[in-house]
Design a protein around this motif. Structure first.
Motif, PDB file in Angstrom:
ATOM      1  N   PHE A 191      -2.604  14.351  -1.126  1.00  0.00           N
ATOM      2  CA  PHE A 191      -2.196  13.026  -1.457  1.00  0.00           C
ATOM      3  C   PHE A 191      -2.403  13.632  -2.899  1.00  0.00           C
ATOM      4  CE2 PHE A 191      -3.549  12.243   2.521  1.00  0.00           C
ATOM      5  CZ  PHE A 191      -2.643  11.400   3.037  1.00  0.00           C
ATOM      6  N   TYR A 192      -2.657  14.391  -3.424  1.00  0.00           N
ATOM      7  CA  TYR A 192      -2.497  14.793  -5.047  1.00  0.00           C
ATOM      8  C   TYR A 192      -1.794  15.635  -5.399  1.00  0.00           C
ATOM      9  CZ  TYR A 192      -4.538  16.634  -9.704  1.00  0.00           C
ATOM     10  OH  TYR A 192      -4.097  16.180 -10.397  1.00  0.00           O
ATOM     11  N   GLN A 193      -1.674  15.902  -4.537  1.00  0.00           N
ATOM     12  CA  GLN A 193      -0.072  16.823  -4.709  1.00  0.00           C
ATOM     13  C   GLN A 193       1.446  15.787  -5.218  1.00  0.00           C
ATOM     14  OE1 GLN A 193      -0.068  20.250  -6.202  1.00  0.00           O
ATOM     15  NE2 GLN A 193       2.100  19.889  -6.732  1.00  0.00           N
ATOM     16  N   GLN A 194       1.745  14.491  -3.875  1.00  0.00           N
ATOM     17  CA  GLN A 194       2.727  13.819  -4.098  1.00  0.00           C
ATOM     18  C   GLN A 194       2.008  13.444  -4.987  1.00  0.00           C
ATOM     19  OE1 GLN A 194       1.415  11.946  -0.218  1.00  0.00           O
ATOM     20  NE2 GLN A 194       2.534  13.458   1.116  1.00  0.00           N
TER      21      GLN A 194
ATOM     22  N   PHE B 181      -1.517   3.637  -7.767  1.00  0.00           N
ATOM     23  CA  PHE B 181      -0.890   3.414  -7.100  1.00  0.00           C
ATOM     24  C   PHE B 181      -1.922   2.185  -6.453  1.00  0.00           C
ATOM     25  CE2 PHE B 181      -3.209   6.618  -5.673  1.00  0.00           C
ATOM     26  CZ  PHE B 181      -3.705   6.947  -4.793  1.00  0.00           C
ATOM     27  N   TYR B 182      -1.684   1.607  -5.182  1.00  0.00           N
ATOM     28  CA  TYR B 182      -1.883   0.466  -4.286  1.00  0.00           C
ATOM     29  C   TYR B 182      -2.231   1.013  -3.466  1.00  0.00           C
ATOM     30  CZ  TYR B 182      -0.775  -3.561  -7.384  1.00  0.00           C
ATOM     31  OH  TYR B 182      -0.935  -4.721  -9.168  1.00  0.00           O
ATOM     32  N   VAL B 183      -3.516   0.850  -2.871  1.00  0.00           N
ATOM     33  CA  VAL B 183      -3.793   1.218  -1.383  1.00  0.00           C
ATOM     34  C   VAL B 183      -4.705   0.371  -0.472  1.00  0.00           C
ATOM     35  CG1 VAL B 183      -5.649   2.783  -3.043  1.00  0.00           C
ATOM     36  CG2 VAL B 183      -4.717   3.550  -0.706  1.00  0.00           C
ATOM     37  N   CYS B 184      -4.915  -0.261   0.492  1.00  0.00           N
ATOM     38  CA  CYS B 184      -5.615  -0.450   1.557  1.00  0.00           C
ATOM     39  C   CYS B 184      -7.450  -0.727   0.662  1.00  0.00           C
ATOM     40  CB  CYS B 184      -5.440  -0.380   2.740  1.00  0.00           C
ATOM     41  SG  CYS B 184      -3.735  -1.222   3.456  1.00  0.00           S
ATOM     42  N   PRO B 185      -8.219  -0.988   1.193  1.00  0.00           N
ATOM     43  CA  PRO B 185      -9.674  -0.792   1.116  1.00  0.00           C
ATOM     44  C   PRO B 185      -9.731   0.407   2.428  1.00  0.00           C
ATOM     45  CG  PRO B 185      -9.392  -2.677   0.984  1.00  0.00           C
ATOM     46  CD  PRO B 185      -7.797  -2.383   1.384  1.00  0.00           C
TER      47      PRO B 185
ATOM     48  N   ARG C 194     -11.742   9.847   4.857  1.00  0.00           N
ATOM     49  CA  ARG C 194     -11.926  11.048   4.562  1.00  0.00           C
ATOM     50  C   ARG C 194     -11.187  12.097   4.027  1.00  0.00           C
ATOM     51  NH1 ARG C 194     -16.175  10.576   1.718  1.00  0.00           N
ATOM     52  NH2 ARG C 194     -17.984   9.577   3.202  1.00  0.00           N
ATOM     53  N   GLY C 195     -10.084  12.029   5.234  1.00  0.00           N
ATOM     54  CA  GLY C 195      -8.872  12.804   4.847  1.00  0.00           C
ATOM     55  C   GLY C 195      -7.820  12.157   3.819  1.00  0.00           C
ATOM     56  N   PHE C 196      -7.877  10.716   3.174  1.00  0.00           N
ATOM     57  CA  PHE C 196      -7.669  10.491   2.515  1.00  0.00           C
ATOM     58  C   PHE C 196      -7.689  10.291   1.269  1.00  0.00           C
ATOM     59  CE2 PHE C 196      -6.135   6.599  -0.952  1.00  0.00           C
ATOM     60  CZ  PHE C 196      -5.572   7.233  -0.864  1.00  0.00           C
TER      61      PHE C 196
ATOM     62  N   CYS D 166       1.166  -1.293   0.211  1.00  0.00           N
ATOM     63  CA  CYS D 166      -0.171  -0.204   0.044  1.00  0.00           C
ATOM     64  C   CYS D 166       0.837   0.963   0.105  1.00  0.00           C
ATOM     65  CB  CYS D 166      -0.315   0.099   1.052  1.00  0.00           C
ATOM     66  SG  CYS D 166      -1.964   1.737   1.444  1.00  0.00           S
ATOM     67  N   GLU D 167       0.714   2.247  -0.523  1.00  0.00           N
ATOM     68  CA  GLU D 167       1.737   3.591  -0.710  1.00  0.00           C
ATOM     69  C   GLU D 167       1.431   3.962   0.348  1.00  0.00           C
ATOM     70  OE1 GLU D 167       3.615   5.438  -3.230  1.00  0.00           O
ATOM     71  OE2 GLU D 167       2.199   3.897  -4.208  1.00  0.00           O
ATOM     72  N   ILE D 168       0.200   3.987   1.805  1.00  0.00           N
ATOM     73  CA  ILE D 168       0.550   5.341   2.318  1.00  0.00           C
ATOM     74  C   ILE D 168       0.708   4.348   3.726  1.00  0.00           C
ATOM     75  CG2 ILE D 168      -1.616   5.404   4.439  1.00  0.00           C
ATOM     76  CD1 ILE D 168      -1.318   7.334   1.217  1.00  0.00           C
TER      77      ILE D 168
END
Length: 186
Positions: free
Chosen positions: A151-154, A40-44, A50-52, A20-22
């Motif tokens: 996160f979008y800017q990253q 990118f991979y991310v956990c469900p 809502r912060g992500f 996961c990216e996070i």
């Protein structure tokens, strides 16, 4: 070269799970841009945070789905009503036949039919309840997301850095990039 902030949620096979990216745990969920330019991979569990990211809801599709469910419910209720009416007509016709035979038998039969009617009415309702419980429709998870600003800017920064690294590799592999040795005497 800006990537739109629209990400589609996709699942991959368990054998293709990556970090996961996070949180760097193995995950089979992937967020992909519509043009497949970035992923990118991310956990469900992060998708619910809502912060992500926040889901993009298609209100027209939701309204169409509700309308379809309402139409199905109306059809089901119409069929139930027609079936009850048909049973009621059959009982009325049986009562007419019984009244022709004898009045004594009619009294006994009417009591029996009332008892069976109560039993018959309770059985279909019980079956309907069982059918409703066995087939609950799971709520669909949102499939389209928008990342929060940081996160979008990253993601944009990483994409830019990857492009710059690629350009630098190409430059270094080109022999004309470096200066040549002087050929004249000093």
């Amino acid at each position: 070269m800006s990537i739109p902030n629209i990400w589609n949620h996709r699942k991959v096979a368990d054998t293709s799970a990556k970090a996961c990216e996070i949180c760097y745990k193995p995950s089979t969920s992937v967020l992909v841009t519509p043009e497949n330019k970035d992923f990118f991979y991310v956990c469900p569990s992060h998708l619910k945070d809502r912060g992500f990211c926040s889901p993009i809801i298609d209100h027209e599709a939701v309204a169409a789905k509700k309308k379809k469910e309402m139409d199905e419910e109306v059809e089901r209720l119409k069929k139930e009503y027609e079936e009850k009416q048909r049973k009621k007509q059959e009982k009325d016709s049986k009562k007419n036949e019984d009244s022709e035979k004898s009045k004594d038998k009619e009294d006994k039969d009417s009591k029996d039919t009332k008892d069976t009617e109560k039993k018959d009415e309770s059985k279909p309702n019980g079956k309907d309840k069982v059918e409703d419980k066995t087939s609950p429709k799971p709520e669909e998870e949102p499939r389209v997301f928008a990342l929060q600003r940081t996160f979008y800017q990253q993601r944009l920064d990483r994409k830019r850095q990857a492009e710059m690294a690629k350009r630098n590799r190409e430059r270094l592999s080109n022999p004309n990039y470096f200066p040549s040795v002087p050929k004249d005497l000093p």
